[in-house]
Design an enzyme around this catalytic site. Structure first.
Site, PDB file in Angstrom:
ATOM      1  N   GLU A  35       0.827  -1.207   0.000  1.00  0.00           N
ATOM      2  CA  GLU A  35       0.000   0.000   0.000  1.00  0.00           C
ATOM      3  C   GLU A  35       0.865   1.263   0.000  1.00  0.00           C
ATOM      4  O   GLU A  35       0.523   2.253  -0.655  1.00  0.00           O
ATOM      5  CB  GLU A  35      -0.954  -0.006   1.197  1.00  0.00           C
ATOM      6  CG  GLU A  35      -2.022  -1.091   1.152  1.00  0.00           C
ATOM      7  CD  GLU A  35      -2.977  -0.954  -0.030  1.00  0.00           C
ATOM      8  OE1 GLU A  35      -2.964   0.090  -0.708  1.00  0.00           O
ATOM      9  OE2 GLU A  35      -3.726  -1.905  -0.284  1.00  0.00           O
ATOM     10  N   CYS A 190     -13.960   1.896 -15.156  1.00  0.00           N
ATOM     11  CA  CYS A 190     -14.495   3.236 -14.884  1.00  0.00           C
ATOM     12  C   CYS A 190     -13.344   4.215 -14.693  1.00  0.00           C
ATOM     13  O   CYS A 190     -13.194   4.856 -13.659  1.00  0.00           O
ATOM     14  CB  CYS A 190     -15.388   3.189 -13.648  1.00  0.00           C
ATOM     15  SG  CYS A 190     -16.402   4.668 -13.405  1.00  0.00           S
ATOM     16  N   CYS A 197     -17.930   2.111 -20.544  1.00  0.00           N
ATOM     17  CA  CYS A 197     -19.254   1.890 -19.971  1.00  0.00           C
ATOM     18  C   CYS A 197     -19.926   0.641 -20.532  1.00  0.00           C
ATOM     19  O   CYS A 197     -20.761   0.020 -19.852  1.00  0.00           O
ATOM     20  CB  CYS A 197     -20.120   3.120 -20.200  1.00  0.00           C
ATOM     21  SG  CYS A 197     -19.470   4.615 -19.401  1.00  0.00           S
ATOM     22  N   CYS A 200     -19.103  -2.245 -18.229  1.00  0.00           N
ATOM     23  CA  CYS A 200     -19.256  -1.997 -16.795  1.00  0.00           C
ATOM     24  C   CYS A 200     -20.406  -2.808 -16.206  1.00  0.00           C
ATOM     25  O   CYS A 200     -21.532  -2.763 -16.725  1.00  0.00           O
ATOM     26  CB  CYS A 200     -19.505  -0.506 -16.549  1.00  0.00           C
ATOM     27  SG  CYS A 200     -19.667  -0.095 -14.789  1.00  0.00           S
ATOM     28  N   CYS A 206     -26.179   2.870 -13.191  1.00  0.00           N
ATOM     29  CA  CYS A 206     -25.272   4.011 -13.047  1.00  0.00           C
ATOM     30  C   CYS A 206     -26.032   5.326 -13.210  1.00  0.00           C
ATOM     31  O   CYS A 206     -26.628   5.596 -14.267  1.00  0.00           O
ATOM     32  CB  CYS A 206     -24.142   3.923 -14.066  1.00  0.00           C
ATOM     33  SG  CYS A 206     -23.022   5.334 -14.033  1.00  0.00           S
TER      34      CYS A 206
END
Length: 292
Positions: A35, A190, A197, A200, A206
């Site tokens: 991370e 996205c 799209c 997606c 959405c």
């Protein structure tokens, strides 16, 4: 199950990339290191550095026993080298406060150097399996579009955690998958500039798509040009010190041909102020390395 959770889980099952930190048994220390490295750095660049880091320092105490300059050297060209220094300080704190074990509690994680809301919750969720909302830039973009109907998210805010928490199922394991899936969706589908799209899993629900893709102000911070910047000068100074480590470098030999001497000196001063370099008489070195 909340509205976004089921389609995200189904999509993630088939679309998730095989990444080291997602494999069983990777551990909390590996998750924490990954991370730190993934902040503002692409996945492909991180993986070889992560593997080398964990081979050299498989536990926090191993890193804590090394000089901080070794961490800066090992960081190599990952960029934003203060992250290496912060990770070293966090390792010392884990050794001294937590008996060498990365803590599980979010507040204890937040108390470590260099750890904010995202990293603390990512470790608690992905390493320890607890239920918390995990929100990164990609998650915020998915929420902005799918839930709020905006092209781009606003500035980071604590309410982002509340919005993500509302999308998490009660089941702890499923909640972890939804957290990971939202980040993955933002990274792969996205995206900020060219969202796909048609691919997606959230297209049918959405809010941004249903509203006809209205534009909204893009308030993301713009990255300053690197070439000719103070950041480039800092990187060049650090490379000189890394190449010489563990030896120190005479100040006159640090970028003697740099085109802007004032910028070079400013870079040196800022690295010293950040703890990334030490000035010993007329020499410069990485922190914690012996004078020579």
């Amino acid at each position: 199950m909340p509205g976004l959770a089921a389609p995200l889980i189904d999509w993630y099952r088939d679309a998730a990339r095989d990444l080291p930190w997602r494999r069983p048994g990777f551990g909390a220390w590996g998750t924490l290191v990954s991370e730190f490295m993934l902040q503002q750095t692409p996945v492909a660049r991180v993986i070889p550095h992560l593997e080398a880091w964990l081979t050299r320092w498989p536990a926090p105490a191993d890193l804590a026993a090394s000089p901080p300059g070794d961490a800066v050297t090992q960081w190599a060209n990952l960029g934003y080298p203060r992250r290496a220094l912060w990770l070293h300080r966090a390792a010392v704190e884990i050794r001294d406060r937590h008996d060498g074990v990365v803590p599980r509690d979010v507040d204890a994680l937040l108390a470590l150097t260099g750890i904010g809301d995202y990293t603390a919750r990512a470790v608690a969720v992905f390493a320890y399996g607890d239920r918390h909302p995990v929100v990164d830039t990609n998650t915020r973009r998915v929420l902005a579009r799918a839930v709020a109907g905006r092209a781009q998210p606003g500035p980071p805010h604590r309410r982002d955690l509340e919005r993500m928490d509302a999308e998490l199922p009660a089941d702890i394991a499923a909640a972890a998958v939804v957290n990971a899936a939202a980040m993955e969706l933002g990274a792969l589908v996205c995206t900020a500039r060219s969202p796909r799209c048609d691919a997606c899993p959230l297209a049918a629900q959405c809010a941004w798509r249903a509203a006809g893709y209205p534009a909204s102000e893009d308030r993301r911070r713009k990255q300053a040009t690197y070439e000719g910047s103070d950041r480039q000068a800092r990187g060049a100074v650090l490379k000189t010190l890394r190449d010489a480590a563990p030896a120190s470098v005479p100040l006159f030999a640090v970028l003697p041909t740099w085109p802007d001497a004032a910028q070079r000196d400013r870079a040196i001063d800022s690295l010293i102020a950040d703890g990334l370099a030490e000035a010993i008489e007329d020499h410069l070195r990485l922190p914690g390395h012996p004078a020579s």
